[in-house]
Design an enzyme around this catalytic site. Structure first.
Site, PDB file in Angstrom:
ATOM      1  N   ARG A   1       0.842  -1.213   0.000  1.00 37.22           N
ATOM      2  CA  ARG A   1       0.000   0.000   0.000  1.00 37.22           C
ATOM      3  C   ARG A   1       0.874   1.259   0.000  1.00 37.22           C
ATOM      4  NH1 ARG A   1      -3.920  -1.130   4.769  1.00 37.22           N
ATOM      5  NH2 ARG A   1      -4.857   0.845   4.152  1.00 37.22           N
TER       6      ARG A   1
ATOM      7  N   ASN B   1      -7.697   7.325   7.564  1.00 36.59           N
ATOM      8  CA  ASN B   1      -6.900   6.816   6.446  1.00 36.59           C
ATOM      9  C   ASN B   1      -5.412   6.880   6.762  1.00 36.59           C
ATOM     10  OD1 ASN B   1      -9.353   6.605   5.164  1.00 36.59           O
ATOM     11  ND2 ASN B   1      -9.111   8.528   4.010  1.00 36.59           N
TER      12      ASN B   1
ATOM     13  N   HIS C   1      -5.313   6.536  12.931  1.00 39.97           N
ATOM     14  CA  HIS C   1      -4.968   5.123  12.767  1.00 39.97           C
ATOM     15  C   HIS C   1      -3.559   4.931  12.226  1.00 39.97           C
ATOM     16  CE1 HIS C   1      -9.509   3.929  12.453  1.00 39.97           C
ATOM     17  NE2 HIS C   1      -9.147   4.182  13.686  1.00 39.97           N
TER      18      HIS C   1
ATOM     19  N   CYS D   1      15.895   0.420  14.213  1.00 42.85           N
ATOM     20  CA  CYS D   1      15.439   1.745  14.668  1.00 42.85           C
ATOM     21  C   CYS D   1      16.637   2.681  14.803  1.00 42.85           C
ATOM     22  CB  CYS D   1      14.739   1.582  16.027  1.00 42.85           C
ATOM     23  SG  CYS D   1      14.421   3.124  16.915  1.00 42.85           S
TER      24      CYS D   1
HETATM   25  C1  BV8 Z   1      -9.638   0.315  20.126  1.00 42.43           C
HETATM   26  C2  BV8 Z   1      -5.465   0.504  10.168  1.00 42.43           C
HETATM   27  C3  BV8 Z   1      -9.457   0.459  22.496  1.00 42.43           C
HETATM   28  C4  BV8 Z   1      -4.828   1.103   9.012  1.00 42.43           C
HETATM   29  C5  BV8 Z   1      -7.684   0.269  11.059  1.00 42.43           C
HETATM   30  C6  BV8 Z   1     -17.345  -4.161  19.317  1.00 42.43           C
HETATM   31  C7  BV8 Z   1     -17.940  -2.921  19.548  1.00 42.43           C
HETATM   32  C8  BV8 Z   1     -17.179  -1.741  19.549  1.00 42.43           C
HETATM   33  C9  BV8 Z   1     -15.813  -1.806  19.303  1.00 42.43           C
HETATM   34  C10 BV8 Z   1     -15.239  -3.030  19.069  1.00 42.43           C
HETATM   35  C11 BV8 Z   1     -15.975  -4.201  19.076  1.00 42.43           C
HETATM   36  N1  BV8 Z   1     -15.131  -5.234  18.814  1.00 42.43           N
HETATM   37  C12 BV8 Z   1     -13.890  -4.748  18.652  1.00 42.43           C
HETATM   38  C13 BV8 Z   1     -13.929  -3.419  18.814  1.00 42.43           C
HETATM   39  C14 BV8 Z   1     -12.824  -2.487  18.731  1.00 42.43           C
HETATM   40  C15 BV8 Z   1     -12.371  -2.292  17.289  1.00 42.43           C
HETATM   41  C16 BV8 Z   1     -13.530  -2.158  16.320  1.00 42.43           C
HETATM   42  O1  BV8 Z   1     -14.161  -1.114  16.232  1.00 42.43           O
HETATM   43  N2  BV8 Z   1     -13.805  -3.275  15.584  1.00 42.43           N
HETATM   44  C17 BV8 Z   1     -14.871  -3.238  14.610  1.00 42.43           C
HETATM   45  C18 BV8 Z   1     -14.500  -4.115  13.401  1.00 42.43           C
HETATM   46  C19 BV8 Z   1     -16.152  -3.721  15.289  1.00 42.43           C
HETATM   47  N3  BV8 Z   1     -11.642  -1.051  17.292  1.00 42.43           N
HETATM   48  C20 BV8 Z   1     -10.340  -1.058  17.641  1.00 42.43           C
HETATM   49  O2  BV8 Z   1      -9.725  -2.065  17.926  1.00 42.43           O
HETATM   50  C21 BV8 Z   1      -9.664   0.297  17.715  1.00 42.43           C
HETATM   51  N4  BV8 Z   1      -8.977   0.386  18.984  1.00 42.43           N
HETATM   52  O3  BV8 Z   1     -10.841   0.170  20.190  1.00 42.43           O
HETATM   53  O4  BV8 Z   1      -8.820   0.435  21.244  1.00 42.43           O
HETATM   54  C22 BV8 Z   1     -10.090   1.805  22.675  1.00 42.43           C
HETATM   55  C23 BV8 Z   1     -11.393   1.892  23.168  1.00 42.43           C
HETATM   56  C24 BV8 Z   1     -11.973   3.154  23.346  1.00 42.43           C
HETATM   57  C25 BV8 Z   1     -11.257   4.304  23.033  1.00 42.43           C
HETATM   58  C26 BV8 Z   1      -9.981   4.183  22.521  1.00 42.43           C
HETATM   59  C27 BV8 Z   1      -9.394   2.939  22.331  1.00 42.43           C
HETATM   60  C28 BV8 Z   1      -8.607   0.452  16.627  1.00 42.43           C
HETATM   61  C29 BV8 Z   1      -9.291   0.573  15.284  1.00 42.43           C
HETATM   62  C30 BV8 Z   1      -8.241   0.881  14.219  1.00 42.43           C
HETATM   63  C31 BV8 Z   1      -7.983  -0.342  13.408  1.00 42.43           C
HETATM   64  N5  BV8 Z   1      -7.189   0.021  12.244  1.00 42.43           N
HETATM   65  N6  BV8 Z   1      -6.895   0.492  10.031  1.00 42.43           N
HETATM   66  C32 BV8 Z   1      -5.227   0.455   7.736  1.00 42.43           C
HETATM   67  O5  BV8 Z   1      -4.899  -0.724   7.509  1.00 42.43           O
HETATM   68  O6  BV8 Z   1      -5.864   1.190   6.964  1.00 42.43           O
HETATM   69  S1  BV8 Z   1      -9.337   0.324  10.789  1.00 42.43           S
HETATM   70  C33 BV8 Z   1      -9.741   0.428   9.144  1.00 42.43           C
HETATM   71  O7  BV8 Z   1     -11.158   0.608   9.088  1.00 42.43           O
HETATM   72  C34 BV8 Z   1      -9.182   1.649   8.442  1.00 42.43           C
HETATM   73  O8  BV8 Z   1      -8.448   2.509   9.290  1.00 42.43           O
HETATM   74  C35 BV8 Z   1     -10.416   2.401   7.996  1.00 42.43           C
HETATM   75  O9  BV8 Z   1     -10.209   3.742   7.969  1.00 42.43           O
HETATM   76  C36 BV8 Z   1     -11.350   1.999   9.060  1.00 42.43           C
HETATM   77  C37 BV8 Z   1     -12.781   2.315   8.842  1.00 42.43           C
HETATM   78  O10 BV8 Z   1     -13.117   1.914   7.532  1.00 42.43           O
HETATM   79  P1  BV8 Z   1     -13.676   3.086   6.560  1.00 42.43           P
HETATM   80  O11 BV8 Z   1     -12.645   4.159   6.454  1.00 42.43           O
HETATM   81  O12 BV8 Z   1     -15.033   3.506   7.017  1.00 42.43           O
HETATM   82  O13 BV8 Z   1     -13.744   2.351   5.165  1.00 42.43           O
HETATM   83  P2  BV8 Z   1     -14.880   1.329   4.697  1.00 42.43           P
HETATM   84  O14 BV8 Z   1     -14.357   0.601   3.513  1.00 42.43           O
HETATM   85  O15 BV8 Z   1     -15.386   0.547   5.878  1.00 42.43           O
HETATM   86  O16 BV8 Z   1     -16.091   2.283   4.249  1.00 42.43           O
HETATM   87  C38 BV8 Z   1     -15.896   3.162   3.160  1.00 42.43           C
HETATM   88  C39 BV8 Z   1     -17.119   4.056   3.121  1.00 42.43           C
HETATM   89  O17 BV8 Z   1     -16.927   5.010   2.077  1.00 42.43           O
HETATM   90  C40 BV8 Z   1     -18.405   3.311   2.794  1.00 42.43           C
HETATM   91  O18 BV8 Z   1     -19.432   3.773   3.648  1.00 42.43           O
HETATM   92  C41 BV8 Z   1     -18.713   3.723   1.340  1.00 42.43           C
HETATM   93  O19 BV8 Z   1     -20.097   3.846   1.107  1.00 42.43           O
HETATM   94  C42 BV8 Z   1     -18.069   5.068   1.254  1.00 42.43           C
HETATM   95  N7  BV8 Z   1     -17.596   5.420  -0.096  1.00 42.43           N
HETATM   96  C43 BV8 Z   1     -17.073   4.593  -1.054  1.00 42.43           C
HETATM   97  N8  BV8 Z   1     -16.762   5.310  -2.147  1.00 42.43           N
HETATM   98  C44 BV8 Z   1     -17.068   6.613  -1.877  1.00 42.43           C
HETATM   99  C45 BV8 Z   1     -17.603   6.685  -0.577  1.00 42.43           C
HETATM  100  N9  BV8 Z   1     -18.031   7.833  -0.028  1.00 42.43           N
HETATM  101  C46 BV8 Z   1     -17.918   8.950  -0.776  1.00 42.43           C
HETATM  102  N10 BV8 Z   1     -17.415   8.971  -2.031  1.00 42.43           N
HETATM  103  C47 BV8 Z   1     -16.990   7.826  -2.609  1.00 42.43           C
HETATM  104  N11 BV8 Z   1     -16.508   7.856  -3.868  1.00 42.43           N
HETATM  105 ZN    ZN Z   2      13.623   2.222  18.882  1.00 50.10          ZN
END
Ligand code: BV8
Ligand code: ZN
Length: 249
Positions: A80, A113, A130, A157
């Site tokens: 990527r 992103n 993120h 590092c």
């Molecule tokens: C955390 C890394 C503790 C980089 C990513 C159950 C309930 C609640 C939470 C959880 C749960 N089980 C687990 C969790 C926690 C978990 C989570 O939320 N899991 C989900 C799957 C349920 N979260 C975590 O672990 C986070 N950390 O919770 O720590 C904590 C608690 C409280 C407070 C603080 C900390 C860490 C999450 C980060 C993970 N890393 N990415 C990478 O590889 O990119 S997440 C990954 O998904 C990306 O970062 C991405 O940005 C993110 C979200 O996805 P989207 O950006 O929304 O992209 P997606 O494809 O899903 O959607 C695209 C959208 O665009 C669509 O709606 C589409 O319609 C639209 N679209 C498409 N084309 C267009 C458009 N819109 C406009 N124009 C277009 N042309």
């Molecule tokens: Zn280091």
């Protein structure tokens, strides 16, 4: 405002949108997701073609995957990172950069992103919650440093010398960056705008509820309804490259 020619466009657009909120140079927080980069050619996660070598992001983007198969995870992010020079900001990134430069009130662009398209469009008040493809993180001492090109497992590092560099990416289960700063901005903002995110990942997906609880107006710009659409005062459906310039300008 209206002092600068550009300001007039923003001011009239903002007043048209939320006259009560934006007249006194309100504070704006914008959250962006993969959808804002889709028209630049970067695949989203949960749409068609959102898989990589058959893997879901949830399977590759975890500390467990990094431990179990470092080569796979490093390869996922190397691929990527290598694609960044082939893509460029689209009108959505460019109009947010104009907002950042021309709006007299506070503006913070929080992106989920990891691409560098917001930077390349000229946005400065920007936060990668993120992480970012353009930097590496040392698993031993926590140092983060700019990194271009491949990042093989065992890279050393510069700060502490450990062979412990990893992609500077917040994995599932890891704490997103600068949560205190984000929460403070959400508490103080008058307008919260979410662009191109499915509302599937927390804590980002909870920002709209937090902003609304503090009295902000909330607007969603997305291609299709998201998991959080019913929490917004207003949702506009369409491609970001049209909706974002229409909103900003
Ligand atoms: C955390 C890394 C503790 C980089 C990513 C159950 C309930 C609640 C939470 C959880 C749960 N089980 C687990 C969790 C926690 C978990 C989570 O939320 N899991 C989900 C799957 C349920 N979260 C975590 O672990 C986070 N950390 O919770 O720590 C904590 C608690 C409280 C407070 C603080 C900390 C860490 C999450 C980060 C993970 N890393 N990415 C990478 O590889 O990119 S997440 C990954 O998904 C990306 O970062 C991405 O940005 C993110 C979200 O996805 P989207 O950006 O929304 O992209 P997606 O494809 O899903 O959607 C695209 C959208 O665009 C669509 O709606 C589409 O319609 C639209 N679209 C498409 N084309 C267009 C458009 N819109 C406009 N124009 C277009 N042309
Ligand atoms: Zn280091």
């Amino acid at each position: 405002h209206g002092r600068t020619g550009k300001g007039v466009g923003l001011a009239s657009a903002a007043r048209r949108l939320y006259p009560d909120v934006m007249d006194q140079h309100g504070a704006i927080v914008v959250l962006t997701g993969a959808g804002i980069s889709a028209e630049s050619g970067i695949a989203t996660f949960r749409g068609p073609g959102g898989l990589w070598e058959g893997h879901r992001v949830e399977d590759v983007c975890t500390p467990q995957a990094l431990t179990a198969d470092p080569a796979l995870v490093h390869r996922f992010y190397d691929g990527r990172r290598a694609a960044l020079p082939d893509v460029r900001p689209n009108p959505a990134h460019e109009s947010l950069a104009r907002l950042d430069r021309a709006w007299p009130g506070d503006v913070l662009i929080v992106t989920q992103n990891v691409d560098d398209l917001h930077e390349r469009a000229g946005t400065r008040r920007l936060l990668h919650m993120h992480g970012a493809l353009t930097s590496a993180l040392c698993a031993a001492c926590g140092a983060r440093a700019p990194h271009a090109g491949p990042l093989p497992p065992g890279s050393r590092c510069d700060a502490c010398g450990a062979a412990a560099l990893r992609p500077d990416i917040v994995f599932f289960g890891e704490y997103p960056y600068e949560m205190e700063r984000i929460e403070a901005a959400l508490a103080a903002c008058d307008l919260f705008v979410s662009i191109g995110t499915s509302g599937a990942v927390y804590p980002a997906a909870g920002f709209v509820a937090l902003a609304a609880a503090y009295g902000a107006r909330t607007l969603e710009l997305n291609l299709e309804p998201s998991a959080g659409s019913d929490r917004f005062d207003e949702t506009r459906l369409g491609p970001a490259s049209r909706l974002v310039p229409e909103w900003v300008d």
